[in-house]
Scaffold this motif. Structure first.
Motif, mmCIF file in Angstrom:
data_model
loop_
_atom_site.group_PDB
_atom_site.id
_atom_site.type_symbol
_atom_site.label_atom_id
_atom_site.label_comp_id
_atom_site.label_asym_id
_atom_site.label_seq_id
_atom_site.Cartn_x
_atom_site.Cartn_y
_atom_site.Cartn_z
ATOM 1 N N LEU A 101 3.236 3.263 -3.442
ATOM 2 C CA LEU A 101 4.172 2.203 -3.065
ATOM 3 C C LEU A 101 5.599 2.489 -3.514
ATOM 4 O O LEU A 101 6.537 1.962 -2.934
ATOM 5 C CB LEU A 101 3.726 0.857 -3.636
ATOM 6 C CG LEU A 101 2.576 0.172 -2.923
ATOM 7 C CD1 LEU A 101 2.376 -1.230 -3.478
ATOM 8 C CD2 LEU A 101 2.758 0.119 -1.431
ATOM 9 N N ILE A 135 1.971 7.172 2.740
ATOM 10 C CA ILE A 135 0.547 7.481 2.723
ATOM 11 C C ILE A 135 0.426 8.920 2.235
ATOM 12 O O ILE A 135 1.050 9.820 2.791
ATOM 13 C CB ILE A 135 -0.072 7.334 4.125
ATOM 14 C CG1 ILE A 135 0.040 5.892 4.625
ATOM 15 C CG2 ILE A 135 -1.520 7.825 4.125
ATOM 16 C CD1 ILE A 135 -0.820 4.878 3.920
ATOM 17 N N GLN A 147 6.538 4.367 -0.679
ATOM 18 C CA GLN A 147 5.974 3.772 0.531
ATOM 19 C C GLN A 147 5.506 4.844 1.505
ATOM 20 O O GLN A 147 5.851 4.849 2.688
ATOM 21 C CB GLN A 147 6.956 2.798 1.175
ATOM 22 C CG GLN A 147 7.172 1.577 0.304
ATOM 23 C CD GLN A 147 7.869 0.450 1.019
ATOM 24 O OE1 GLN A 147 7.832 0.336 2.235
ATOM 25 N NE2 GLN A 147 8.496 -0.418 0.250
ATOM 26 N N CYS A 165 -5.309 1.454 0.981
ATOM 27 C CA CYS A 165 -5.170 0.663 2.196
ATOM 28 C C CYS A 165 -6.438 0.886 3.016
ATOM 29 O O CYS A 165 -6.792 2.031 3.308
ATOM 30 C CB CYS A 165 -3.958 1.117 3.006
ATOM 31 S SG CYS A 165 -2.399 1.097 2.105
ATOM 32 N N ALA A 220 -2.109 5.532 -0.971
ATOM 33 C CA ALA A 220 -0.656 5.506 -0.791
ATOM 34 C C ALA A 220 0.071 5.313 -2.113
ATOM 35 O O ALA A 220 -0.499 4.841 -3.092
ATOM 36 C CB ALA A 220 -0.284 4.378 0.167
ATOM 37 N N CYS A 254 1.091 1.067 5.250
ATOM 38 C CA CYS A 254 1.699 1.199 3.927
ATOM 39 C C CYS A 254 2.791 0.143 3.728
ATOM 40 O O CYS A 254 2.901 -0.462 2.659
ATOM 41 C CB CYS A 254 2.259 2.603 3.743
ATOM 42 S SG CYS A 254 2.778 2.946 2.056
ATOM 43 N N ASP A 292 1.959 4.470 8.569
ATOM 44 C CA ASP A 292 3.199 4.054 7.913
ATOM 45 C C ASP A 292 3.319 2.527 7.904
ATOM 46 O O ASP A 292 3.723 1.931 6.901
ATOM 47 C CB ASP A 292 4.414 4.672 8.599
ATOM 48 C CG ASP A 292 4.525 6.168 8.375
ATOM 49 O OD1 ASP A 292 3.867 6.694 7.449
ATOM 50 O OD2 ASP A 292 5.278 6.822 9.137
#
Length: 120
Positions: free
Chosen positions: A24, A29, A27, A93, A22, A47, A44
């Motif tokens: 950030l 994936i 935000q 993640c 992901a 994330c 989602d």
């Protein structure tokens, strides 16, 4: 290829269920391993949880510094979030079973993230 790296990491650790690379800063994936069956809404949320636990640019949610590793333990799963050293917006993640070999998984997952972050 990112999917291949994620698939290899998942196949090396039986307790690893889902991996998602992901960004950030947005935000979002970007890529999941090919065996991922989680719906987009769940990805989602994963994330969003990474952003909350690791912090985002200019926002530190927990602690006094941006973290590079966060583990959230639930009754039936572990969620592991790793921030890339070379590119702080890149995160991995991970959703794992509670019995995953975490001592072996963390360094392997970090190496995978650094590989795909550098090549992404």
């Amino acid at each position: 290829m990112v999917v291949d790296a994620l698939d290899t990491l998942q196949s090396d650790f039986a307790g690893c269920e889902t991996l998602a690379f992901a960004d950030l800063s947005t935000q979002m994936i970007l890529v999941t391993n090919s065996a991922t069956t989680l719906p987009r809404e769940t990805l989602d949320a994963l994330c969003t949880e990474a952003a909350l636990t690791l912090g985002t640019k200019g926002k530190i949610a927990i602690g006094s510094d941006k973290s590079t590793t966060a583990i959230v333990a639930g009754q039936d799963q572990l969620r592991v979030f790793l921030r890339a050293e070379s590119e702080p917006s890149d995160v991995l993640c991970c959703v794992c079973q509670p019995d995953v070999n975490i001592a072996g998984f963390l360094p392997a997952a970090r190496a995978c993230l650094e590989q795909i972050s550098g090549g992404a």
